[in-house]
Design an enzyme around this catalytic site. Structure first.
Site, PDB file in Angstrom:
ATOM      1  N   ALA A   1       0.823  -1.218   0.000  1.00  0.00           N
ATOM      2  CA  ALA A   1       0.000   0.000   0.000  1.00  0.00           C
ATOM      3  C   ALA A   1       0.855   1.265   0.000  1.00  0.00           C
ATOM      4  O   ALA A   1       0.328   2.371   0.046  1.00  0.00           O
ATOM      5  CB  ALA A   1      -0.939   0.002   1.207  1.00  0.00           C
TER       6      ALA A   1
ATOM      7  N   LEU B   1       1.602   6.748   5.524  1.00  0.00           N
ATOM      8  CA  LEU B   1       0.193   7.027   5.797  1.00  0.00           C
ATOM      9  C   LEU B   1      -0.746   6.110   5.014  1.00  0.00           C
ATOM     10  O   LEU B   1      -1.801   5.737   5.514  1.00  0.00           O
ATOM     11  CB  LEU B   1      -0.116   8.491   5.489  1.00  0.00           C
ATOM     12  CG  LEU B   1      -1.455   8.935   6.060  1.00  0.00           C
ATOM     13  CD1 LEU B   1      -1.280   9.418   7.496  1.00  0.00           C
ATOM     14  CD2 LEU B   1      -2.072  10.019   5.226  1.00  0.00           C
ATOM     15  N   CYS B   2      -0.374   5.744   3.782  1.00  0.00           N
ATOM     16  CA  CYS B   2      -1.237   4.858   2.980  1.00  0.00           C
ATOM     17  C   CYS B   2      -1.419   3.513   3.684  1.00  0.00           C
ATOM     18  O   CYS B   2      -2.531   3.017   3.834  1.00  0.00           O
ATOM     19  CB  CYS B   2      -0.634   4.627   1.597  1.00  0.00           C
ATOM     20  SG  CYS B   2      -0.580   6.110   0.584  1.00  0.00           S
ATOM     21  N   ASP B   3      -0.297   2.920   4.102  1.00  0.00           N
ATOM     22  CA  ASP B   3      -0.348   1.660   4.843  1.00  0.00           C
ATOM     23  C   ASP B   3      -1.176   1.801   6.111  1.00  0.00           C
ATOM     24  O   ASP B   3      -1.986   0.944   6.437  1.00  0.00           O
ATOM     25  CB  ASP B   3       1.072   1.227   5.259  1.00  0.00           C
ATOM     26  CG  ASP B   3       1.642   0.166   4.329  1.00  0.00           C
ATOM     27  OD1 ASP B   3       0.853  -0.433   3.589  1.00  0.00           O
ATOM     28  OD2 ASP B   3       2.858  -0.042   4.363  1.00  0.00           O
TER      29      ASP B   3
END
Length: 171
Positions: A106, A110-112
């Site tokens: 991901a 922050l995405c993860d």
């Protein structure tokens, strides 16, 4: 008998760094214009690129739109229960002018964190979709249409596996 309406929450990220426009949010806005049909209540949100907001906002969104969450200490990893291989194959056969591939990452940071938080809140009923920068190579309309096709296929795949769904966390 009329089918109950489904709530679908789709988020895109806000601007960060030198990216004054985030293609993921543009794609989500295009999706909002297209809609997901009469049986789906689509809720879209722009997520600011900051951890504390994500930590507060993602659980709040699940609480608001899908209030059947169990709470426990978060496992180290959680798998999506959506068969994204199947989704990918099906979207590819639609012959859209956008190529769709599987990702195992991901994107860190922050995405993860956002994806993990969504997986945790939804018992794995979440997926993360990477969106390329605008014009590299797809325009907003293409991104919106691809996103709609991906989500429609995800809903279909979820519906077929709904009987098998429970709090399956991989430790």
């Amino acid at each position: 008998m009329e089918q109950p309406r489904k709530a679908v929450v789709v988020t895109g990220f806000g601007p960060f760094g030198e990216h004054t426009v985030n293609a993921s949010w543009i794609a989500v806005q295009e999706l909002e214009k297209l809609g997901l049909g009469d049986s789906v209540d689509l809720h879209v949100y722009e997520i600011p690129v900051e951890y504390q907001t994500v930590q507060r906002l993602i659980p709040a969104l699940w609480e608001k739109h899908s209030p059947q969450c169990c709470v426990e200490d978060g496992p180290e990893s959680i798998d999506s229960i959506i068969d994204m291989d199947a989704v990918c194959k099906r979207v590819t056969t639609l012959g859209l002018d956008v190529s769709v591939t599987i990702s195992q990452d991901a994107g860190r940071y922050l995405c993860d964190f956002t994806y993990y938080t969504s997986l945790y809140q939804s018992h794995g009923r979440s997926a993360f979709v990477h969106v390329p920068p605008l014009g590299k190579p797809y325009n907003a309309d293409q991104l919106g249409r691809a996103l709609r096709a991906i989500i429609e296929e995800m809903l279909d795949v979820l519906e077929q596996s709904e009987g098998k769904i429970n709090c399956r966390h991989k430790h």
